[in-house]
Design a protein around this motif. Structure first.
Motif, PDB file in Angstrom:
ATOM      1  N   UNK A  67      10.541  -5.858  15.540  1.00 52.69           N
ATOM      2  CA  UNK A  67       9.976  -4.563  15.172  1.00 52.69           C
ATOM      3  C   UNK A  67       9.685  -4.572  13.683  1.00 52.69           C
ATOM      4  N   UNK A  68       8.401  -4.461  13.325  1.00 51.73           N
ATOM      5  CA  UNK A  68       8.011  -4.486  11.923  1.00 51.73           C
ATOM      6  C   UNK A  68       8.208  -3.113  11.266  1.00 51.73           C
ATOM      7  N   UNK A  69       8.135  -3.080   9.954  1.00 53.83           N
ATOM      8  CA  UNK A  69       8.431  -1.856   9.204  1.00 53.83           C
ATOM      9  C   UNK A  69       7.423  -0.739   9.442  1.00 53.83           C
ATOM     10  N   UNK A  70       6.221  -1.069   9.897  1.00 52.25           N
ATOM     11  CA  UNK A  70       5.227  -0.021  10.151  1.00 52.25           C
ATOM     12  C   UNK A  70       5.439   0.685  11.481  1.00 52.25           C
ATOM     13  N   UNK A  71       6.440   0.280  12.241  1.00 49.68           N
ATOM     14  CA  UNK A  71       6.675   0.875  13.549  1.00 49.68           C
ATOM     15  C   UNK A  71       6.929   2.378  13.451  1.00 49.68           C
ATOM     16  N   UNK A  72       6.350   3.131  14.386  1.00 54.19           N
ATOM     17  CA  UNK A  72       6.601   4.571  14.432  1.00 54.19           C
ATOM     18  C   UNK A  72       8.071   4.871  14.694  1.00 54.19           C
ATOM     19  N   UNK A  73       8.790   3.925  15.296  1.00 50.94           N
ATOM     20  CA  UNK A  73      10.213   4.149  15.574  1.00 50.94           C
ATOM     21  C   UNK A  73      11.042   4.201  14.301  1.00 50.94           C
TER      22      UNK A  73
END
Length: 313
Positions: free
Chosen positions: A83-89
């Motif tokens: 999960x990359x840092x731009x993830x909405x999560x």
């Protein structure tokens, strides 16, 4: 590991292997500011399993792209999804000081995964000792495809047009790149101002790759039409293959997930074609078994109503 030691579960699309999955595997990373969360999926049987590291598109996470990740795992691959840092999560604000560097942090996420495959292997019950770390591919969609392409040899041009840092990784033997953005010569003013890293050079992208583009994919980031997404094939050295999907938009029929809001061109048949061809390509590139790849390419060529066109060089 020798080729003779590879015993992938030979499954058909109608009879996939049972898949086991672990998430989140948390990899502490103080320098990143947020620990790296990863999902690992693998078939319950088989040895000498090749690895596919998948980079998601903008806003997604390790939980997306089930039509690809679950299918590949059921067909005999260990699929790793950070999960990359731009993830909405993660809900990181636009003014976060890391935002301008996220494209580079994304690349670090993939190399971190490769560095710590032993940790990820141990996280899935029954997987230890079944992974072939010499057979590794990267894949990605949209921004994730750009992230993955850097490990194949693509380089981001600096402000003066000179190639930036070489981020290629010799551990990666092949790639599958979905809707990878093209050259930066025709960016819209918005992209020029906010996305300066969208200035790639593919001249050194020498690692073999399958590039998948939709012939109805029109990006608000480029003043060009759908042919923009064929640049990685046109401007990179061989060996490369290009699958152009007819009437496909940016989601290519729905690879991010089933019935997701972002898919404006939902097509189960198109997704099934992508599953079949990408799996065959990965098997050919990583196990030297090109039987399925040749059969899939021939079937597409001979189809009286094909969903796409395949070229290779």
């Amino acid at each position: 590991m020798s080729e003779s030691a590879v015993t992938l579960p030979q499954q058909s699309a109608d009879a996939p292997a049972t898949v086991v999955s672990a998430k989140p595997v948390v990899m502490p990373d103080p320098g990143r500011g947020t620990d790296l969360h990863v999902r690992v999926s693998a078939p319950a049987t088989g040895t000498g399993l090749p690895v596919v590291v998948f980079s998601h598109g903008f806003g997604w996470s390790m939980d997306g792209y089930a039509p690809l990740a679950d299918h590949w795992a059921a067909q005999g691959f260990v699929v790793v999804q950070p999960t990359h840092l731009d993830s909405r999560t993660l809900d990181i604000p636009a003014d976060d000081p890391r935002t301008p560097k996220i494209w580079r942090i994304r690349v670090n996420d993939l190399t971190r995964v490769l560095d710590d495959l032993d940790v990820l292997e141990a996280a899935v019950p029954g997987l230890s000792g079944r992974v072939d770390r010499d057979r590794v591919a990267v894949a990605g969609h949209s921004w994730g495809a750009q992230t993955a392409s850097t490990l194949l040899g693509a380089r981001v041009l600096d402000a003066d047009g000179a190639p930036g840092e070489d981020l290629s990784d010799p551990r990666v033997k092949a790639g599958v790149l979905f809707a990878l953005t093209g050259l930066g010569d025709d960016l819209t003013p918005f992209a020029v101002e906010h996305l300066p890293f969208l200035r790639p050079s593919f001249a050194a992208m020498t690692t073999p790759a399958l590039i998948v583009a939709g012939d109805s994919d029109r990006s608000h980031l480029s003043t060009r039409g759908p042919d923009w997404f064929t640049d990685p094939y046109v401007h990179s050295p061989g060996p490369k293959s290009l699958l152009t999907l007819f009437d496909a938009e940016h989601s290519l029929g729905g690879i991010p997930g089933h019935e997701v809001a972002e898919t404006t061109d939902e097509s189960p048949a198109r997704v099934a074609l992508i599953q079949r061809l990408s799996t065959a390509y990965l098997r050919s590139a990583l196990t030297a078994d090109d039987t399925a790849w040749k059969a899939a390419a021939t079937a597409l060529e001979e189809d009286p109503e094909p969903l796409g066109r395949l070229r290779s060089k």
